[in-house]
Design a protein around this motif. Structure first.
Motif, mmCIF file in Angstrom:
data_model
loop_
_atom_site.group_PDB
_atom_site.id
_atom_site.type_symbol
_atom_site.label_atom_id
_atom_site.label_comp_id
_atom_site.label_asym_id
_atom_site.label_seq_id
_atom_site.Cartn_x
_atom_site.Cartn_y
_atom_site.Cartn_z
ATOM 1 N N PRO A 56 -3.364 14.219 -30.787
ATOM 2 C CA PRO A 56 -4.006 12.903 -30.935
ATOM 3 C C PRO A 56 -4.598 12.572 -32.077
ATOM 4 N N GLY A 57 -4.476 13.311 -33.042
ATOM 5 C CA GLY A 57 -4.775 12.747 -34.571
ATOM 6 C C GLY A 57 -6.273 12.496 -34.791
ATOM 7 N N PRO A 58 -6.574 11.109 -35.177
ATOM 8 C CA PRO A 58 -7.774 10.743 -35.084
ATOM 9 C C PRO A 58 -8.656 10.158 -33.904
ATOM 10 N N GLY A 59 -7.582 10.204 -33.024
ATOM 11 C CA GLY A 59 -8.227 9.818 -31.398
ATOM 12 C C GLY A 59 -8.242 8.375 -31.040
ATOM 13 N N GLY A 60 -7.086 7.597 -31.633
ATOM 14 C CA GLY A 60 -6.795 6.243 -31.009
ATOM 15 C C GLY A 60 -6.507 6.283 -29.643
ATOM 16 N N LEU A 61 -5.458 6.933 -29.388
ATOM 17 C CA LEU A 61 -5.106 6.919 -27.907
ATOM 18 C C LEU A 61 -6.342 7.526 -27.068
ATOM 19 N N THR A 62 -6.846 8.696 -27.552
ATOM 20 C CA THR A 62 -7.881 9.471 -26.733
ATOM 21 C C THR A 62 -8.859 8.493 -26.493
ATOM 22 N N ARG A 63 -9.511 7.448 -27.330
ATOM 23 C CA ARG A 63 -10.475 6.593 -26.853
ATOM 24 C C ARG A 63 -9.830 5.499 -26.017
ATOM 25 N N GLY A 64 -8.830 5.271 -26.038
ATOM 26 C CA GLY A 64 -8.130 4.381 -25.117
ATOM 27 C C GLY A 64 -8.111 5.069 -23.738
ATOM 28 N N LEU A 65 -7.684 6.142 -23.539
ATOM 29 C CA LEU A 65 -7.670 6.763 -22.100
ATOM 30 C C LEU A 65 -8.874 7.225 -21.625
ATOM 31 N N LEU A 66 -10.194 7.506 -22.400
ATOM 32 C CA LEU A 66 -11.594 7.418 -21.943
ATOM 33 C C LEU A 66 -11.906 6.059 -21.422
ATOM 34 N N ALA A 67 -11.787 5.120 -22.691
ATOM 35 C CA ALA A 67 -12.126 3.607 -22.256
ATOM 36 C C ALA A 67 -11.498 3.313 -20.828
ATOM 37 N N GLU A 68 -10.317 3.499 -20.516
ATOM 38 C CA GLU A 68 -9.711 3.198 -19.406
ATOM 39 C C GLU A 68 -10.052 3.935 -18.051
ATOM 40 N N GLY A 69 -10.920 4.997 -18.292
ATOM 41 C CA GLY A 69 -11.494 5.578 -17.198
ATOM 42 C C GLY A 69 -10.908 7.015 -16.694
ATOM 43 N N ALA A 70 -10.097 7.555 -17.640
ATOM 44 C CA ALA A 70 -9.739 8.929 -17.315
ATOM 45 C C ALA A 70 -11.038 9.838 -17.031
ATOM 46 N N ARG A 71 -10.687 10.544 -15.983
ATOM 47 C CA ARG A 71 -11.661 11.678 -15.553
ATOM 48 C C ARG A 71 -11.963 12.710 -16.533
ATOM 49 N N LYS A 72 -11.097 13.282 -17.156
ATOM 50 C CA LYS A 72 -11.053 13.887 -18.144
ATOM 51 C C LYS A 72 -9.742 13.935 -19.216
ATOM 52 N N VAL A 73 -9.930 14.225 -20.376
ATOM 53 C CA VAL A 73 -8.730 14.301 -21.234
ATOM 54 C C VAL A 73 -8.898 15.679 -22.012
ATOM 55 N N LEU A 74 -7.623 16.368 -21.927
ATOM 56 C CA LEU A 74 -7.768 17.597 -22.676
ATOM 57 C C LEU A 74 -6.652 17.159 -23.735
ATOM 58 N N ALA A 75 -7.215 17.215 -24.824
ATOM 59 C CA ALA A 75 -6.451 16.810 -26.252
ATOM 60 C C ALA A 75 -6.169 18.138 -27.051
ATOM 61 N N VAL A 76 -5.037 18.279 -27.051
ATOM 62 C CA VAL A 76 -4.156 19.372 -27.823
ATOM 63 C C VAL A 76 -3.867 18.976 -29.352
ATOM 64 N N GLU A 77 -4.332 19.541 -30.339
ATOM 65 C CA GLU A 77 -4.131 18.921 -31.479
ATOM 66 C C GLU A 77 -4.005 20.032 -32.226
ATOM 67 N N LYS A 78 -2.770 20.158 -33.280
ATOM 68 C CA LYS A 78 -2.721 21.361 -34.107
ATOM 69 C C LYS A 78 -3.190 21.280 -35.420
ATOM 70 N N ASP A 79 -3.606 20.035 -36.046
ATOM 71 C CA ASP A 79 -4.056 19.730 -37.022
ATOM 72 C C ASP A 79 -5.726 20.044 -37.209
ATOM 73 N N ALA A 80 -6.123 20.801 -37.842
ATOM 74 C CA ALA A 80 -7.553 21.286 -37.732
ATOM 75 C C ALA A 80 -8.332 20.138 -38.608
ATOM 76 N N ARG A 81 -7.713 19.502 -39.440
ATOM 77 C CA ARG A 81 -8.424 18.397 -40.146
ATOM 78 C C ARG A 81 -9.053 17.256 -39.185
ATOM 79 N N CYS A 82 -8.389 17.341 -37.965
ATOM 80 C CA CYS A 82 -8.524 16.055 -37.052
ATOM 81 C C CYS A 82 -9.805 16.368 -36.079
ATOM 82 N N LEU A 83 -10.316 17.777 -36.010
ATOM 83 C CA LEU A 83 -11.222 18.244 -35.176
ATOM 84 C C LEU A 83 -12.430 17.474 -35.215
ATOM 85 N N PRO A 84 -12.910 17.406 -36.257
ATOM 86 C CA PRO A 84 -14.450 16.763 -36.597
ATOM 87 C C PRO A 84 -14.467 15.294 -36.033
#
Length: 279
Positions: A56-84
């Protein structure tokens, strides 16, 4: 267009958290939230569905998925810098985003998700094809997911949807189209990303079929197709001669001329050949 949520623009998020894209991780960030929302919509109705997102990186698509009504998003990110940055999104959508700091190639996410499950991701270029082939080739079919909506380099996307007789037609097309309906739903130019990649990108939607289009043993079909396309310039009687001593007769029985080359043989006849070899 109006903002999709109350969170800051992605450029601001990247600057705040120091998230310069890393080439070693195959990162190219898509910063236009209207585009990420469009990708989310191309996955179909997300309400009532769990979504797996890889990288997901900084979360652009993540936000799109949630805004479009996904019940739950499981985001798997290898880069710990993106977690905050991802945790800030989780706080804005309470109870709907779970973030895992892990390598997607080493993780079985299915036990963390509840059907129906869709996979939607701007896949890192360096692992995209490997993840796709794993999702298309599980031990059992149907798989744990209902559909895949994935961004690839345009060249890879064309290989997934390619038809017999084209230069792009090969193992990936046979594997994908045997068990799915596949189509390209979006194209994106390099300048849509930061940093811009050297290639164009495309989003492919693959809808899982209840069962494969034609009966065949998965391992044998893959072996046949791999050997045929590994020597795609050779006639099939030559490239497949190591499978059976009577390969020419078996090719003819499957409706294939021994002088045909792999790129001219459609999925149905490859499956027929696999069944003949199994017998």
């Amino acid at each position: 267009m109006p903002a999709i949520d109350s969170l800051p623009p992605l450029r601001e998020v990247i600057a705040t958290h120091g998230l310069a894209a890393k080439k070693s991780l195959g990162q190219n960030f898509l910063l236009d939230l209207n585009l990420t929302a469009k990708i989310a919509r191309s996955a179909g109705d997300l309400t009532g569905a769990d979504v797996l997102e890889i990288g997901p990186g900084p979360g652009g698509l993540t936000r799109g998925l949630l805004a479009e009504g996904a019940r739950k998003v499981l985001a798997v990110e290898k880069d710990a810098r993106c977690l905050p940055a991802l945790q800030e999104i989780a706080a804005a959508y309470p109870g709907r985003l779970e973030v895992i700091n892990a390598d997607a190639l080493a993780l079985d996410p299915s036990e963390r998700l509840t059907p129906p499950i869709k996979i939607v991701a701007n896949l890192p270029y360096n692992v995209g094809t490997e993840l796709l082939t794993r999702w298309l080739d599980p031990a059992d079919w149907p798989p744990f997911w209902d559909s895949l909506t994935l961004m690839f380099q345009r060249e890879v996307a064309e290989r997934i949807v390619a038809q017999p007789g084209s230069k792009a037609y090969g193992r990936l097309a046979v594997l994908a189209q045997w068990r799915c309906t596949a189509r390209i739903v979006m194209e994106l130019p390099p300048e849509a990303f930061t940093p811009p990649p050297k290639v164009r990108s495309a989003v492919v939607h693959l809808q899982a079929l209840p069962e494969p289009r034609f009966p065949a043993d998965a391992r044998l079909l893959q072996a046949v197709v791999a050997q045929a396309f590994n020597q795609r310039r050779k006639m099939l009687r030559a490239s497949l001669k190591g499978l059976r001593p009577d390969i020419e007769d078996r090719l003819l029985a499957a409706g294939i001329q021994p002088t045909d080359r792999a790129e001219t043989v459609d999925l149905e006849r490859f499956c027929a050949l696999a069944r003949n070899l199994e017998s």
